[in-house]
Enzyme design. Structure first.
Site, PDB file in Angstrom:
ATOM      1  N   ASP A  88       0.883  -1.223   0.021  1.00 47.43           N
ATOM      2  CA  ASP A  88      -0.071   0.146  -0.102  1.00 47.43           C
ATOM      3  C   ASP A  88       0.796   1.119   0.077  1.00 47.43           C
ATOM      4  OD1 ASP A  88       0.755   0.032   2.704  1.00 47.43           O
ATOM      5  OD2 ASP A  88      -1.043   0.114   3.501  1.00 47.43           O
ATOM      6  N   CYS A 126       3.030  -3.401   3.899  1.00 48.39           N
ATOM      7  CA  CYS A 126       2.199  -2.164   4.425  1.00 48.39           C
ATOM      8  C   CYS A 126       2.909  -1.761   5.673  1.00 48.39           C
ATOM      9  CB  CYS A 126       0.760  -2.781   4.675  1.00 48.39           C
ATOM     10  SG  CYS A 126       0.755  -3.832   5.965  1.00 48.39           S
ATOM     11  N   THR A 150       2.546  -1.887   9.123  1.00 49.03           N
ATOM     12  CA  THR A 150       3.121  -2.771   9.938  1.00 49.03           C
ATOM     13  C   THR A 150       3.092  -4.121   9.249  1.00 49.03           C
ATOM     14  OG1 THR A 150       0.664  -3.351  10.396  1.00 49.03           O
ATOM     15  CG2 THR A 150       1.716  -1.539  11.814  1.00 49.03           C
ATOM     16  N   HIS A 204      10.003 -24.393   8.729  1.00 45.77           N
ATOM     17  CA  HIS A 204       8.987 -24.949   9.213  1.00 45.77           C
ATOM     18  C   HIS A 204       7.671 -24.628   8.541  1.00 45.77           C
ATOM     19  CE1 HIS A 204      10.972 -25.950  13.302  1.00 45.77           C
ATOM     20  NE2 HIS A 204      11.658 -26.390  12.293  1.00 45.77           N
ATOM     21  N   HIS A 209       6.608 -31.246   9.113  1.00 45.69           N
ATOM     22  CA  HIS A 209       6.069 -29.975   9.041  1.00 45.69           C
ATOM     23  C   HIS A 209       5.128 -30.007   8.046  1.00 45.69           C
ATOM     24  CE1 HIS A 209       9.116 -28.473  11.855  1.00 45.69           C
ATOM     25  NE2 HIS A 209       9.989 -29.005  11.119  1.00 45.69           N
TER      26      HIS A 209
HETATM   27  C1  RB5 Z   1      -2.010   2.457   6.371  1.00 46.39           C
HETATM   28  O1  RB5 Z   1      -2.021   3.568   7.331  1.00 46.39           O
HETATM   29  C2  RB5 Z   1      -1.779   1.261   7.574  1.00 46.39           C
HETATM   30  O2  RB5 Z   1      -3.005   0.949   8.181  1.00 46.39           O
HETATM   31  C3  RB5 Z   1      -1.627   0.144   6.714  1.00 46.39           C
HETATM   32  O3  RB5 Z   1      -0.204   0.352   6.169  1.00 46.39           O
HETATM   33  C4  RB5 Z   1      -1.161  -1.160   7.775  1.00 46.39           C
HETATM   34  O4  RB5 Z   1      -0.200  -1.102   8.269  1.00 46.39           O
HETATM   35  C5  RB5 Z   1      -2.148  -2.005   8.055  1.00 46.39           C
HETATM   36  O5  RB5 Z   1      -2.311  -2.946   8.814  1.00 46.39           O
END
Ligand code: RB5
Length: 166
Positions: free
Chosen positions: A32, A89, A91, A122, A157
């Site tokens: 994203d 993304c 996180t 695994h 596994h």
């Molecule tokens: C975008 O602001 C953020 O929510 C997205 O990149 C991600 O971290 C979502 O899990």
């Protein structure tokens, strides 16, 4: 198998430049807006090493829904058109949630080397998910390199993974 940190960091040889390690691997990458800069950097890193990379977007840092790009990449893996995928993304959490809804997808959110290695050994991870707001580019390159090189151990596994396809 017990894996020591020294084994992980010091006793392994890089094989990403060895064509046998990555030859013919078709890889798709998506992000994203929050993962865009890292996606571009990782894409360049892979292309420079001769890996066939398809970019599923996003195409800029303009705000988009991570779900759309997670779905695009995970569908390609699930339907067998690509062997491996990388999703980024902010996180990595949202991307891993959406990708793991697809049958046959084993997306591993792994922002450290140990998790990356074990996700291959695994869990036979076929999508690597990174948090673009959590790690720097150099670490991302290392994680991607190791993820591509590390084989699945199979054996016990394999049976565990088969239980996921219910
Ligand atoms: C975008 O602001 C953020 O929510 C997205 O990149 C991600 O971290 C979502 O899990």
């Amino acid at each position: 198998m017990i894996v020591s940190i020294s084994e992980l960091f010091f006793n392994r040889q890089s094989t990403i430049d060895n064509p046998q390690a990555s030859d013919n691997m078709k890889l798709i990458i998506g992000s994203d807006h929050a993962g865009y800069a890292m996606k571009e950097a990782v894409k360049r890193f892979l292309i420079d090493r001769g890996i066939d990379v398809t970019d599923a977007g996003a195409d800029s840092e303009a705000s988009v829904d991570y779900t759309d790009f997670g779905i695009k990449v995970a569908r390609e893996i699930s339907e067998g058109r690509f062997e491996r995928g990388i999703l980024i993304c902010g996180t990595g959490i949202g991307m891993s949630m959406v990708a793991n809804r697809f049958k046959g997808v084993r997306a591993a959110l792994a922002n450290d080397l140990f998790s990356v290695i074990m996700s291959r050994r695994h869990n036979n991870s076929n999508i690597l998910v990174l948090g673009g707001r959590l790690i720097g580019e150099e670490l991302a390159f290392k994680l991607v390199e190791v993820w591509l090189e590390t084989p699945f151990e199979g054996g016990r596994h394999q049976g565990r993974l088969e239980k996921m396809d219910f």
